[in-house]
Design a protein around this motif. Structure first.
Motif, PDB file in Angstrom:
ATOM      1  N   UNK A 131      -7.837  -4.952  -5.411  1.00  0.00           N
ATOM      2  CA  UNK A 131      -8.109  -5.256  -4.007  1.00  0.00           C
ATOM      3  C   UNK A 131      -8.320  -3.963  -3.233  1.00  0.00           C
ATOM      4  N   UNK A 132      -7.611  -2.915  -3.622  1.00  0.00           N
ATOM      5  CA  UNK A 132      -7.767  -1.617  -2.964  1.00  0.00           C
ATOM      6  C   UNK A 132      -9.232  -1.174  -3.014  1.00  0.00           C
ATOM      7  N   UNK A 177      -2.810  -0.865   0.257  1.00  0.00           N
ATOM      8  CA  UNK A 177      -2.717  -1.430  -1.087  1.00  0.00           C
ATOM      9  C   UNK A 177      -1.963  -0.518  -2.058  1.00  0.00           C
ATOM     10  N   UNK A 178      -1.902   0.768  -1.779  1.00  0.00           N
ATOM     11  CA  UNK A 178      -1.234   1.680  -2.721  1.00  0.00           C
ATOM     12  C   UNK A 178       0.199   1.255  -3.047  1.00  0.00           C
ATOM     13  N   UNK A 179       1.026   0.917  -2.046  1.00  0.00           N
ATOM     14  CA  UNK A 179       2.411   0.565  -2.369  1.00  0.00           C
ATOM     15  C   UNK A 179       2.554  -0.659  -3.279  1.00  0.00           C
ATOM     16  N   UNK A 180       1.534  -1.476  -3.371  1.00  0.00           N
ATOM     17  CA  UNK A 180       1.608  -2.675  -4.218  1.00  0.00           C
ATOM     18  C   UNK A 180       1.662  -2.332  -5.706  1.00  0.00           C
ATOM     19  N   UNK A 219       7.393   5.044  -9.383  1.00  0.00           N
ATOM     20  CA  UNK A 219       6.097   4.501  -8.954  1.00  0.00           C
ATOM     21  C   UNK A 219       6.052   4.303  -7.443  1.00  0.00           C
ATOM     22  N   UNK A 220       7.153   3.933  -6.832  1.00  0.00           N
ATOM     23  CA  UNK A 220       7.193   3.834  -5.369  1.00  0.00           C
ATOM     24  C   UNK A 220       6.897   5.194  -4.749  1.00  0.00           C
ATOM     25  N   UNK A 221       7.488   6.233  -5.334  1.00  0.00           N
ATOM     26  CA  UNK A 221       7.265   7.595  -4.826  1.00  0.00           C
ATOM     27  C   UNK A 221       5.815   8.033  -5.035  1.00  0.00           C
ATOM     28  N   UNK A 222       5.291   7.763  -6.204  1.00  0.00           N
ATOM     29  CA  UNK A 222       3.915   8.178  -6.508  1.00  0.00           C
ATOM     30  C   UNK A 222       2.919   7.456  -5.608  1.00  0.00           C
ATOM     31  N   UNK A 223       3.143   6.167  -5.388  1.00  0.00           N
ATOM     32  CA  UNK A 223       2.220   5.419  -4.520  1.00  0.00           C
ATOM     33  C   UNK A 223       2.311   5.886  -3.069  1.00  0.00           C
ATOM     34  N   UNK A 262       6.086  13.639   0.862  1.00  0.00           N
ATOM     35  CA  UNK A 262       6.203  12.254   1.332  1.00  0.00           C
ATOM     36  C   UNK A 262       6.714  11.366   0.222  1.00  0.00           C
ATOM     37  N   UNK A 263       6.126  11.495  -0.955  1.00  0.00           N
ATOM     38  CA  UNK A 263       6.545  10.665  -2.084  1.00  0.00           C
ATOM     39  C   UNK A 263       7.967  10.958  -2.529  1.00  0.00           C
TER      40      UNK A 263
END
Length: 191
Positions: free
Chosen positions: A133-134, A149-152, A164-168, A186-187
């Motif tokens: 979707x991104x 969409x990145x955090x998804x 993965x939360x940090x990377x997104x 930020x990540x």
């Protein structure tokens, strides 16, 4: 005499009239980015990390080595050097991920957007990125929607992973224009 003065004034006006302002030369368009920048690579390497001995991926399904490299030549017991790991990453980006992302973009991406989308594709796979979707939102011109969409993409094996939360979060920040260092910060701040 008045005619002579008028003629002389006319000639002076002709030679000393204000010139039209010169047309500004249009700035050449910046070429669209064609690969991952050092900022994008810094994000990828920070979150991917490098292991020189083959290991199972987070799901325990795929042998992996170096900067998250997989493939039929990655088998149990394989050991490589740092130079080999760096070269494998460079080759794989050029062969698989750069064309895999660029070939499906239907609108121009700036360097930060391209870096973020390439890091996502590197992490989730080109096929998953191409069906995302991104990508659809980005190609439709909805950059804000694409960024959200990145955090998804925060799960592996159905489980939400902190890494993965940090990377997104870093990918999203880079997509929105942060430098590599700012995006990593930020990540890394995600708890």
């Amino acid at each position: 005499m008045q005619k002579l003065i008028d003629l002389f004034s006319g000639l002076l006006a002709l030679f000393f009239r204000p010139q039209k302002p010169e047309q500004a030369t249009p700035e050449p368009e910046k070429a669209s980015p064609t690969g991952m920048s050092p900022d994008g690579l810094a994000i990828l390497q920070y979150f991917e990390s490098c292991r020189l001995d083959a290991y199972w991926d987070a799901d325990g399904k795929v042998w992996t080595i170096g900067w998250g490299d997989t493939g039929p030549d990655v088998v149990e017991g394989l050991r490589i050097t740092q130079a080999e790991a760096d070269e494998r990453l460079k080759r794989r980006l050029a062969r698989e991920f750069v064309p895999g992302v660029l070939n499906v973009l239907t609108r121009p991406a700036n360097q930060a957007q391209l870096d973020a989308m390439m890091d996502l594709a590197y992490n989730i796979g080109v096929s998953a990125f191409q069906g995302s979707t991104l990508l659809r939102l980005f190609n439709a011109g909805d950059q804000a929607g694409a960024a959200e969409q990145f955090p998804r993409w925060n799960k592996s094996g159905g489980k939400v992973l902190l890494g993965l939360r940090r990377r997104r979060a870093a990918d999203r920040a880079r997509f929105l224009g942060a430098t590599g260092a700012e995006a990593i910060k930020t990540g890394a701040a995600i708890q």
